[in-house]
Design a protein around this motif. Structure first.
Motif, PDB file in Angstrom:
ATOM      1  N   GLN A   1     -16.404  11.307 -47.562  1.00  0.00           N
ATOM      2  CA  GLN A   1     -15.662  11.943 -48.641  1.00  0.00           C
ATOM      3  C   GLN A   1     -16.580  12.102 -49.856  1.00  0.00           C
ATOM      4  O   GLN A   1     -17.576  11.408 -49.973  1.00  0.00           O
ATOM      5  CB  GLN A   1     -14.429  11.109 -49.060  1.00  0.00           C
ATOM      6  CG  GLN A   1     -13.421  10.905 -47.957  1.00  0.00           C
ATOM      7  CD  GLN A   1     -13.867   9.891 -46.933  1.00  0.00           C
ATOM      8  OE1 GLN A   1     -14.466   8.877 -47.242  1.00  0.00           O
ATOM      9  NE2 GLN A   1     -13.595  10.174 -45.672  1.00  0.00           N
ATOM     10  N   GLU A   2     -16.193  13.007 -50.747  1.00  0.00           N
ATOM     11  CA  GLU A   2     -16.954  13.303 -51.968  1.00  0.00           C
ATOM     12  C   GLU A   2     -18.395  13.689 -51.651  1.00  0.00           C
ATOM     13  O   GLU A   2     -19.336  13.301 -52.334  1.00  0.00           O
ATOM     14  CB  GLU A   2     -16.890  12.136 -52.957  1.00  0.00           C
ATOM     15  CG  GLU A   2     -15.483  11.889 -53.453  1.00  0.00           C
ATOM     16  CD  GLU A   2     -15.410  10.865 -54.572  1.00  0.00           C
ATOM     17  OE1 GLU A   2     -16.420  10.626 -55.265  1.00  0.00           O
ATOM     18  OE2 GLU A   2     -14.318  10.311 -54.760  1.00  0.00           O
TER      19      GLU A   2
ATOM     20  N   ASN B   1     -14.936  16.936 -47.991  1.00  0.00           N
ATOM     21  CA  ASN B   1     -15.004  16.006 -46.874  1.00  0.00           C
ATOM     22  C   ASN B   1     -15.988  16.531 -45.834  1.00  0.00           C
ATOM     23  O   ASN B   1     -16.167  17.738 -45.689  1.00  0.00           O
ATOM     24  CB  ASN B   1     -13.629  15.861 -46.210  1.00  0.00           C
ATOM     25  CG  ASN B   1     -12.606  15.271 -47.147  1.00  0.00           C
ATOM     26  OD1 ASN B   1     -12.928  14.467 -48.010  1.00  0.00           O
ATOM     27  ND2 ASN B   1     -11.360  15.669 -46.973  1.00  0.00           N
TER      28      ASN B   1
ATOM     29  N   ARG C   1      -7.626  18.053 -53.717  1.00  0.00           N
ATOM     30  CA  ARG C   1      -7.746  17.215 -52.517  1.00  0.00           C
ATOM     31  C   ARG C   1      -7.633  18.091 -51.274  1.00  0.00           C
ATOM     32  O   ARG C   1      -7.037  19.159 -51.305  1.00  0.00           O
ATOM     33  CB  ARG C   1      -6.651  16.151 -52.481  1.00  0.00           C
ATOM     34  CG  ARG C   1      -6.618  15.241 -53.687  1.00  0.00           C
ATOM     35  CD  ARG C   1      -7.840  14.360 -53.755  1.00  0.00           C
ATOM     36  NE  ARG C   1      -7.817  13.544 -54.968  1.00  0.00           N
ATOM     37  CZ  ARG C   1      -8.669  12.608 -55.245  1.00  0.00           C
ATOM     38  NH1 ARG C   1      -9.629  12.327 -54.402  1.00  0.00           N
ATOM     39  NH2 ARG C   1      -8.587  11.927 -56.367  1.00  0.00           N
TER      40      ARG C   1
ATOM     41  N   HIS D   1      -8.946  12.590 -48.300  1.00  0.00           N
ATOM     42  CA  HIS D   1      -9.163  11.833 -49.529  1.00  0.00           C
ATOM     43  C   HIS D   1      -7.901  12.016 -50.368  1.00  0.00           C
ATOM     44  O   HIS D   1      -7.675  13.072 -50.928  1.00  0.00           O
ATOM     45  CB  HIS D   1     -10.384  12.376 -50.259  1.00  0.00           C
ATOM     46  CG  HIS D   1     -10.796  11.557 -51.432  1.00  0.00           C
ATOM     47  ND1 HIS D   1     -11.979  11.775 -52.086  1.00  0.00           N
ATOM     48  CD2 HIS D   1     -10.201  10.522 -52.082  1.00  0.00           C
ATOM     49  CE1 HIS D   1     -12.091  10.916 -53.082  1.00  0.00           C
ATOM     50  NE2 HIS D   1     -11.018  10.160 -53.099  1.00  0.00           N
TER      51      HIS D   1
ATOM     52  N   GLY E   1     -10.468   8.038 -43.993  1.00  0.00           N
ATOM     53  CA  GLY E   1     -10.779   8.579 -45.305  1.00  0.00           C
ATOM     54  C   GLY E   1     -10.561   7.583 -46.412  1.00  0.00           C
ATOM     55  O   GLY E   1     -10.452   6.381 -46.184  1.00  0.00           O
ATOM     56  N   VAL E   2     -10.471   8.128 -47.607  1.00  0.00           N
ATOM     57  CA  VAL E   2     -10.167   7.330 -48.788  1.00  0.00           C
ATOM     58  C   VAL E   2      -8.672   7.503 -49.047  1.00  0.00           C
ATOM     59  O   VAL E   2      -8.215   8.589 -49.369  1.00  0.00           O
ATOM     60  CB  VAL E   2     -10.984   7.794 -50.015  1.00  0.00           C
ATOM     61  CG1 VAL E   2     -10.564   7.020 -51.255  1.00  0.00           C
ATOM     62  CG2 VAL E   2     -12.469   7.631 -49.754  1.00  0.00           C
TER      63      VAL E   2
ATOM     64  N   ASN F   1      -6.945   5.431 -51.221  1.00  0.00           N
ATOM     65  CA  ASN F   1      -6.614   4.950 -52.568  1.00  0.00           C
ATOM     66  C   ASN F   1      -5.315   4.155 -52.556  1.00  0.00           C
ATOM     67  O   ASN F   1      -4.505   4.248 -53.482  1.00  0.00           O
ATOM     68  CB  ASN F   1      -6.536   6.114 -53.562  1.00  0.00           C
ATOM     69  CG  ASN F   1      -7.909   6.650 -53.911  1.00  0.00           C
ATOM     70  OD1 ASN F   1      -8.850   5.896 -54.091  1.00  0.00           O
ATOM     71  ND2 ASN F   1      -8.027   7.957 -53.986  1.00  0.00           N
TER      72      ASN F   1
END
Length: 174
Positions: free
Chosen positions: A22-23, A69, A93, A113, A146-147, A149
């Protein structure tokens, strides 16, 4: 500090069949002038070990570039797609969906993400469930990574409700 070189070495040392990122920057016009060793290739391609394929999709476009991604796969890529998962205008996103061929089977891998706002994450999990129903055959192997959060594991019930299984603290064949 520029960490992309260390990340490239780490990805190679993992020797994983699939790496979900990601990112990942496709380009960043400001950073490429700050760092003398900024890669000329987009980061997904730069991080991709020899013999792997890279798939990248943009989630966010900024004044200086874009990021999103990526999936790096030792297995052949069958297809890939992207879905916007932005819940509001302050966070861009997305979801990357890649089908890889493992032997004679196709495995679906979703890289995502999720947002920073709790309500957004709940709606994004609902959107993920709708996406899976629409795009992934019922009995097909599926990996979602993924992320999230998700501090405190609050999304686990919603993810279980859409048919996902959590392998945290559990040995699993992956």
């Amino acid at each position: 500090r520029l960490e992309i070189l260390n990340i490239g070495h780490a990805v190679e040392q993992l020797d994983a069949d699939v790496v979900c990122l990601q990112e990942v920057r496709k380009l960043h016009r400001r950073a490429q002038h700050w760092f003398t060793q900024w890669p000329e290739l987009p980061q997904a391609e730069f991080l991709c070990p020899e013999g792997y394929a890279a798939v990248y999709q943009t989630n966010a476009t900024t004044r200086h570039g874009e990021h999103g991604n990526a999936l790096l796969s030792r297995w052949p890529i069958v297809s890939h797609g992207h879905e916007d998962m932005s819940d509001h205008r302050f966070e861009q996103r997305g979801l990357l969906h890649v089908q890889v061929k493992v032997g004679k089977r196709e495995v679906h891998v979703i890289v995502l993400h999720l947002g920073l706002i709790a309500g957004s994450r709940v709606r994004q999990i609902e959107q993920l469930g709708t996406f899976i129903q629409r795009e992934v055959p019922r009995r097909a192997p599926l990996v979602v990574a993924g992320v999230f959060n998700d501090w405190g594991g609050k999304l686990r019930p919603a993810m279980k409700e859409i048919g996902l299984r959590d392998f945290v603290d559990e040995k699993a064949r992956t």
